[in-house]
Design an enzyme around this catalytic site. Structure first.
Site, PDB file in Angstrom:
ATOM      1  N   GLU B 283       0.832  -1.202   0.000  1.00  0.00           N
ATOM      2  CA  GLU B 283       0.000   0.000   0.000  1.00  0.00           C
ATOM      3  C   GLU B 283       0.872   1.260   0.000  1.00  0.00           C
ATOM      4  O   GLU B 283       0.551   2.251  -0.667  1.00  0.00           O
ATOM      5  CB  GLU B 283      -0.922  -0.016   1.230  1.00  0.00           C
ATOM      6  CG  GLU B 283      -2.105   0.911   1.125  1.00  0.00           C
ATOM      7  CD  GLU B 283      -3.148   0.604   2.198  1.00  0.00           C
ATOM      8  OE1 GLU B 283      -3.795  -0.466   2.088  1.00  0.00           O
ATOM      9  OE2 GLU B 283      -3.290   1.388   3.140  1.00  0.00           O
ATOM     10  N   GLU B 286       2.035   1.752  -3.359  1.00  0.00           N
ATOM     11  CA  GLU B 286       0.933   2.239  -4.187  1.00  0.00           C
ATOM     12  C   GLU B 286       0.756   3.742  -3.996  1.00  0.00           C
ATOM     13  O   GLU B 286       0.558   4.492  -4.955  1.00  0.00           O
ATOM     14  CB  GLU B 286      -0.363   1.494  -3.818  1.00  0.00           C
ATOM     15  CG  GLU B 286      -1.520   1.858  -4.733  1.00  0.00           C
ATOM     16  CD  GLU B 286      -2.836   1.170  -4.334  1.00  0.00           C
ATOM     17  OE1 GLU B 286      -2.840   0.411  -3.355  1.00  0.00           O
ATOM     18  OE2 GLU B 286      -3.841   1.428  -5.020  1.00  0.00           O
ATOM     19  N   CYS B 310      -8.058  -1.931   4.391  1.00  0.00           N
ATOM     20  CA  CYS B 310      -7.950  -3.123   5.225  1.00  0.00           C
ATOM     21  C   CYS B 310      -9.167  -3.371   6.095  1.00  0.00           C
ATOM     22  O   CYS B 310      -9.288  -4.413   6.722  1.00  0.00           O
ATOM     23  CB  CYS B 310      -6.693  -3.084   6.075  1.00  0.00           C
ATOM     24  SG  CYS B 310      -6.265  -1.456   6.607  1.00  0.00           S
ATOM     25  N   SER B 330      -7.292   1.878  -2.063  1.00  0.00           N
ATOM     26  CA  SER B 330      -6.106   1.074  -2.356  1.00  0.00           C
ATOM     27  C   SER B 330      -6.537  -0.302  -2.848  1.00  0.00           C
ATOM     28  O   SER B 330      -7.454  -0.917  -2.297  1.00  0.00           O
ATOM     29  CB  SER B 330      -5.270   0.916  -1.088  1.00  0.00           C
ATOM     30  OG  SER B 330      -4.315  -0.098  -1.290  1.00  0.00           O
ATOM     31  N   LYS B 369     -15.027  -9.411   8.571  1.00  0.00           N
ATOM     32  CA  LYS B 369     -14.025 -10.286   7.950  1.00  0.00           C
ATOM     33  C   LYS B 369     -14.633 -11.611   7.496  1.00  0.00           C
ATOM     34  O   LYS B 369     -14.121 -12.255   6.592  1.00  0.00           O
ATOM     35  CB  LYS B 369     -12.885 -10.577   8.931  1.00  0.00           C
ATOM     36  CG  LYS B 369     -12.042  -9.364   9.286  1.00  0.00           C
ATOM     37  CD  LYS B 369     -10.963  -9.094   8.266  1.00  0.00           C
ATOM     38  CE  LYS B 369     -10.196  -7.829   8.620  1.00  0.00           C
ATOM     39  NZ  LYS B 369      -9.458  -7.282   7.491  1.00  0.00           N
ATOM     40  N   GLU B 372     -15.920 -10.708   4.229  1.00  0.00           N
ATOM     41  CA  GLU B 372     -14.807 -10.469   3.307  1.00  0.00           C
ATOM     42  C   GLU B 372     -14.254 -11.794   2.764  1.00  0.00           C
ATOM     43  O   GLU B 372     -14.009 -11.947   1.566  1.00  0.00           O
ATOM     44  CB  GLU B 372     -13.689  -9.695   4.014  1.00  0.00           C
ATOM     45  CG  GLU B 372     -12.533  -9.317   3.090  1.00  0.00           C
ATOM     46  CD  GLU B 372     -11.361  -8.692   3.848  1.00  0.00           C
ATOM     47  OE1 GLU B 372     -11.010  -9.205   4.934  1.00  0.00           O
ATOM     48  OE2 GLU B 372     -10.802  -7.709   3.368  1.00  0.00           O
ATOM     49  N   GLU B 377     -14.111 -12.505  -5.026  1.00  0.00           N
ATOM     50  CA  GLU B 377     -12.765 -12.133  -5.477  1.00  0.00           C
ATOM     51  C   GLU B 377     -11.677 -12.839  -4.668  1.00  0.00           C
ATOM     52  O   GLU B 377     -10.530 -12.894  -5.101  1.00  0.00           O
ATOM     53  CB  GLU B 377     -12.502 -10.627  -5.301  1.00  0.00           C
ATOM     54  CG  GLU B 377     -13.507  -9.673  -5.893  1.00  0.00           C
ATOM     55  CD  GLU B 377     -14.640  -9.366  -4.933  1.00  0.00           C
ATOM     56  OE1 GLU B 377     -15.670 -10.056  -5.071  1.00  0.00           O
ATOM     57  OE2 GLU B 377     -14.525  -8.497  -4.059  1.00  0.00           O
ATOM     58  N   CYS B 526      -9.740  -1.556  14.912  1.00  0.00           N
ATOM     59  CA  CYS B 526     -10.037  -2.986  15.147  1.00  0.00           C
ATOM     60  C   CYS B 526     -10.123  -3.330  16.625  1.00  0.00           C
ATOM     61  O   CYS B 526     -10.809  -4.275  17.009  1.00  0.00           O
ATOM     62  CB  CYS B 526      -8.966  -3.854  14.505  1.00  0.00           C
ATOM     63  SG  CYS B 526      -8.725  -3.500  12.766  1.00  0.00           S
TER      64      CYS B 526
END
Ligand SMILES: Cc1cc2nc3c(=O)[nH]c(=O)nc-3n(C[C@H](O)[C@H](O)[C@H](O)COP(=O)(O)O)c2cc1C
Ligand code: SF4
Ligand code: SF4
Ligand code: SF4
Ligand code: SF4
Ligand code: FES
Lengths: 392, 596
Positions: B283, B286, B310, B330, B369, B372, B377, B526
């Site tokens: 990242e 990036e 994230c 990102s 999560k 996710e 993907e 988190c």
């Protein structure tokens, strides 16, 4: 002093002194007008019976850029239609009261919160408001009134739920305090008054506080518009003086076989025949046996009526119209309804009614707003006075 | 008017700031008043009415949570009238509730259960309304189960979703007996704007909102002869797991957690912190790559600000609410998903384990999560990269089920090649941590020097303020970064989606020109995730945050790019940041979603 039951013609009297009243009021100090209202003894005709002069005074004292005057025309209590009559026959009286209030508290914006079922009144009201705005312009009073159409839920007649619904939110009553005079519509100081309350201010401003105070009894001054229904040969709306005994009322309106009168609609009290004489119609005050008239519904039941069915209907209404946010009201109303059904069917012993009376009392002292707090009124008065009808 | 108010509660005098509530005043003198709808993180609702107290001279009872104190008040919290009323309210709630505690996920951790154990309802309660009306359970979401029959309508979830997250996936529908917590047109949670953040789950007092558990699946994998189980643990789990196992808030239990995971039978015990460091490399590069395109090449097709990716709750939020900004997110996967993709490729290859026989499990502070891991993907290894996601709470439950005395466990170390991490990775668990970690690395890449902050602690991006901005001036750069000389790098950190929304609105309205934005869906980051131990409060999150920064300080390596295992991974497998392998395994794309 004894008074005879008297029908009055104050509110609906066809008189048009708006301009004179406004001019006169503009010349007087705000304190003078407020003191007049306070000494008249006028109390709210929409529910809680709060002294109107005091309400205006509190709003006048609140500090804010913007304040609001709202006329509560949500009239959702089943069997009442007096506000509709007032708004269709003497709307200028209501508007006059709103303008005077606005002038005193320092507000430039008013609303009429109109019950959705009364949509048909809107065009004629708008044209009266139009005329009224022209007059205010001439008098150099900066005040505009809009109509806000209600949502159709009974709870939206409760003042803080009404604000919420006007603000585009779900119509749920707020915590109080803060009260509307500090934190009302849009969080600004707001006077909210019932249609009838505002119409009475017109009479007080015109005839003076003493004339108003001459009517009625100590805690309950003036007249009140009642919607009379049920087992009566003469249903309709009547303006009566406060302080009459229920016996006199029944003598006049009953069909000769009246066994009970529900004073104040679903959220009011049920008075059985044996208490007619003792019961005086007025605000719940120091006088024992008086009843809160709320919207002014008077429903007469004769001996052919099942009080179980009457109570069942009221509970059906509450079970549906509770906003559902607070535990005692949301769950309590359902339990009361299922409870009387279970007793009637013999699924619960008759002693279960005592458990329900305890519940009703807990609902009264713990509910968040007037709706849940007042369910016990009809429930307990009907169950206690007509226990056999609940069981057999 | 004096700013102190004097009153008496249960005959104890108390003086407290004007504007405080009776509840706050009672707390001050250690008088406990039961509450249900009240939650420290939320505005007061005053709807459950369990907190009622009696005021001398007043007929009706007052809700302590909502009622401001006034001078001379005499409050009784334990009068006969109060006790009777509370008992009625508990009885009513129970009558509306499918109270089958022994079958309930919240058994032993439920506020209604606790209350009913104090105000014993007994057999002579009211009529059972659930039996009367029936109920439905929404268990279609991979993250969250909503069971209306366990709902006491306190609206904590509604306020959470609205005030903290500004999503309003949950709202109140209908009135009277039909009143319920509902979603848009009462659709299942997975079809609406819900981000799966689990903040509502963290605040639901009952079992009405819970995470979907995958305990059985994980136990099955652990007990399988043929499966190789790989477990990864997120940064914020190690500072919160202890809470769920009876230890004090803010205790760091990394070593015990690793021991426990070995005892549970996981074949490889590895660390998400490793891929957190990797995320920073990808990242961070990036960001620098985008800066180069924009500042040097004047390429108008490249978007800034870059936002972090994230937090899967944040990702789903932006997919729903600001899809026009998806090119700003990102493309780097979250550490969990980077880990999953590497586990079944690089790591499986190293261990000579057939990835088909590998079960990849992650322990996360997060319910989003779970969603996710289920995204289509997230199969770049050719398999589901992460098979099962367990929350911190679920891991605690496994440890209990296994009969492990957690507190007495010895410390143990992660397995190697994907178990090493830097302090920069640890602070991923706190709001601002990703930003700080990225700056520690990016600044050094560009200037060849460490970030100009004492002890590498970039304090301006730390803390619990909802939105924090920091500007770092880049000076004396290395020759290849000369175009960044003198550039003031503008950064922004926000946590809680309502704050994310504010930041994105500012960006959209041209009121902010940031280069880099870190967003975490959950309050505090988190460490306050939807899968963390319950309860949560500002004080609890503060303690967890202190633990995280403490752990960072203890680490011998503080910068992601100095993680030797990460360096090794590039040398041996990935070759270069943003390279071909990275592109295939470590980066992803996003999807525009409906607005309701
Ligand atoms: C459930 C409920 C419904 C109410 N509905 C009305 C209504 O329809 N019209 C009204 O004027 N007041 C209604 N009220 C009373 C209002 O909350 C408020 O007290 C009143 O509008 C104040 O005006 P007043 O002081 O002139 O009576 C209702 C109150 C409750 C609790
Ligand atoms: S008493 Fe009934 S109507 Fe009033 S707030 Fe509570 S649930 Fe709503
Ligand atoms: S939500 Fe609580 S009270 Fe309800 S069944 Fe579960 S543990 Fe029992
Ligand atoms: S998980 Fe998050 S987004 Fe979904 S309903 Fe709960 S609070 Fe709202
Ligand atoms: S789902 Fe939980 S938090 Fe939401 S209203 Fe029901 S009990 Fe309260
Ligand atoms: S905690 Fe006070 S009303 Fe719910």
């Amino acid at each position: 002093m004894k008074k005879n039951l008297q029908r009055l013609d104050l509110i609906f009297k066809n008189e048009h002194d708006t301009e004179a009243i406004l001019r006169k009021t503009l010349d007087r100090s705000h304190d003078e007008v407020i003191n007049d209202l306070i000494s008249s003894g006028l109390k709210g005709r929409g529910g809680a019976g709060f002294p109107t002069g005091l309400k205006w005074k509190l709003a006048a004292e609140a500090q804010a850029e913007q304040k609001y005057v709202i006329c509560n025309a949500d009239e959702g209590e089943p069997g009442t239609f007096k506000d509709r009559e007032i708004l269709s026959s003497v709307p200028h009286k209501v508007l006059t009261g709103m303008a005077v209030c606005a002038n005193i508290i320092g507000s430039t914006k008013g609303f009429i919160y109109l019950r959705s079922e009364y949509k048909f009144l809107k065009p004629q009201l708008l044209s009266v408001i139009d005329e009224f705005h022209k007059l205010l312009e001439v008098l150099n009073i900066n005040f505009k009134v809009d109509i806000f159409m209600g949502s159709g839920a009974y709870i939206c007649g409760e003042e803080s739920a009404l604000f919420e619904s006007m603000e585009g939110k779900r119509g749920e009553p707020r915590n109080k305090p803060p009260f509307p005079t500090d934190f009302g519509y849009m969080g600004e100081p707001t006077v909210i008054n019932n249609v009838e309350t505002l119409a009475h201010t017109y009479s007080i401003l015109k005839y003076g506080a003493d004339k108003f105070k001459d009517l009625g009894i100590q805690d309950s001054r003036g007249s009140k518009v009642f919607s009379v229904s049920g087992d009566t040969p003469n249903p309709g709306i009547y303006e009566l003086e406060f302080g009459m005994s229920l016996q006199k009322f029944v003598d006049d309106f009953g069909d000769g076989d009246s066994k009970a009168v529900q004073v104040g609609g679903a959220s009011g009290f049920c008075v059985p025949r044996k208490k007619f004489v003792k019961t005086v119609i007025g605000y719940q005050g120091k006088l024992r046996g008086t009843s809160l008239p709320t919207g002014g519904s008077m429903m007469i039941f004769n001996s052919s009526r099942s009080m179980y069915n009457v109570l069942h209907n009221y509970l059906d209404f509450f079970v549906e119209e509770s906003c559902g946010q607070c535990t005692p009201c949301r769950v309590g109303t359902q339990q009361l309804l299922l409870g009387i059904q279970a007793v009637k069917k013999g699924e619960q012993p008759s002693s279960y009614l005592d458990k329900l009376l305890v519940l009703a009392e807990a609902m009264r002292v713990t509910s968040k707003c007037g709706l849940g707090q007042s369910v016990a009124n009809s429930f307990s008065s009907i169950v206690e006075n007509f226990k056999e009808e609940m069981i057999y | 008017m004096s700013d102190k108010v004097n009153l008496k509660i249960d005959n104890i005098a108390v003086s407290i700031k004007n504007g405080s509530t009776i509840l706050e005043a009672a707390e001050k003198i250690n008088v406990r008043i039961p509450t249900l709808c009240y939650h420290e993180d939320l505005c007061v609702a005053g709807n459950c009415r369990i907190c009622v107290v009696e005021q001398t001279g007043s007929d009706r009872l007052l809700p302590a949570c909502a009622m401001p104190v006034s001078e001379g008040m005499e409050i009784h919290t334990n009068s006969m009238k109060v006790r009777n009323a509370r008992k009625q309210i508990v009885e009513l709630l129970v009558s509306e509730h499918r109270a089958d505690c022994t079958r309930c996920y919240k058994n032993g951790k439920c506020e209604l259960q606790e209350l009913s154990s104090e105000y014993i309802v007994g057999e002579n309660g009211f009529i059972d309304l659930v039996a009367h009306k029936g109920y439905t359970i929404d268990n279609f979401s991979p993250s969250i189960i909503k069971d209306d029959s366990k709902c006491i309508r306190c609206q904590r979830c509604v306020r959470t979703c609205d005030q903290l997250q500004s999503i309003s996936a949950l709202t109140v529908a209908h009135k009277g007996e039909s009143m319920k917590v509902s979603s848009f047109f009462d659709k299942p949670m997975f079809e609406v704007v819900c981000t799966n953040c689990g903040q509502c789950v963290n605040r639901c007092p009952t079992g009405a909102l819970t995470e979907k558990t995958y305990l059985d699946e994980v136990w099955t994998a652990l007990n399988s002869e043929t499966k190789h189980t790989v477990v990864q643990t997120a940064p914020a789990v190690r500072i919160a797991l202890g809470e769920a196992l009876g230890m004090p808030v803010g205790e760091i239990v990394t070593g015990k957690m690793v021991s426990a995971l070995r005892r549970l039978g996981f074949s490889s015990v590895l660390d998400t912190d490793f891929t957190a460091d990797l995320t920073i490399i990808e990242e961070g590069n990036e960001l620098l790559h985008r800066l180069k395109k924009v500042v040097k090449d004047k390429d108008t097709t490249v978007r800034l600000p870059l936002t972090t990716s994230c937090s899967p709750g944040w990702v789903k939020f932006i997919e729903h609410a600001f899809p026009e900004y998806l090119p700003n997110v990102s493309t780097a996967k979250s550490p969990q998903q980077m880990f999953g993709a590497l586990a079944k490729t690089f790591y499986a290859n190293k261990l000579k384990v057939d990835p088909e026989n590998m079960v990849s499990i992650s322990i996360m502070p997060c319910t989003a999560k779970k969603y996710e891991a289920d995204r289509p993907e997230m199969r770049s290894s050719g398999f589901k990269d992460v098979d099962y996601v367990l929350t911190t709470r679920e891991l605690a439950l496994m440890i209990k089920q296994a009969g492990i005395d957690f507190a007495s466990l010895p410390d143990d170390e992660y397995d190697s090649i994907m178990g090493e991490s830097s302090g920069a990775a640890v602070i991923f668990g706190a709001t601002g941590g990703v930003m700080e970690a990225a700056l520690r690395t990016a600044y050094e890449v560009v200037t060849g020097r460490e970030v100009p902050f004492e002890g590498l602690n970039i304090t301006p991006v730390r803390g619990m303020d909802y939105i924090r901005e920091a500007t770092i001036k880049i000076e004396n750069v290395l020759p290849e970064w000369d175009f960044l000389e003198g550039v003031e790098l503008k950064t922004c950190v926000a946590h809680g989606l309502s704050n994310a929304k504010k930041v994105m609105e500012a960006v959209r309205d041209g009121k902010a020109n940031y280069h880099f934005i870190e967003i975490m869906a959950c309050p505090g980051g988190c460490l306050g995730g939807g899968g963390q131990p319950i309860p949560t409060s500002p004080a609890i999150r503060k303690k967890r945050s202190e633990a995280i920064y403490h752990e960072d300080e203890l680490k011998p390596i503080r910068k992601s790019h100095e993680n030797p295992e990460v360096i090794h991974l590039y040398e041996e497998f990935l070759k270069e940041p943003l390279g071909e392998v990275s592109h295939k395994l470590l980066h992803t794309h996003y999807t525009e979603r409906n607005r309701y």
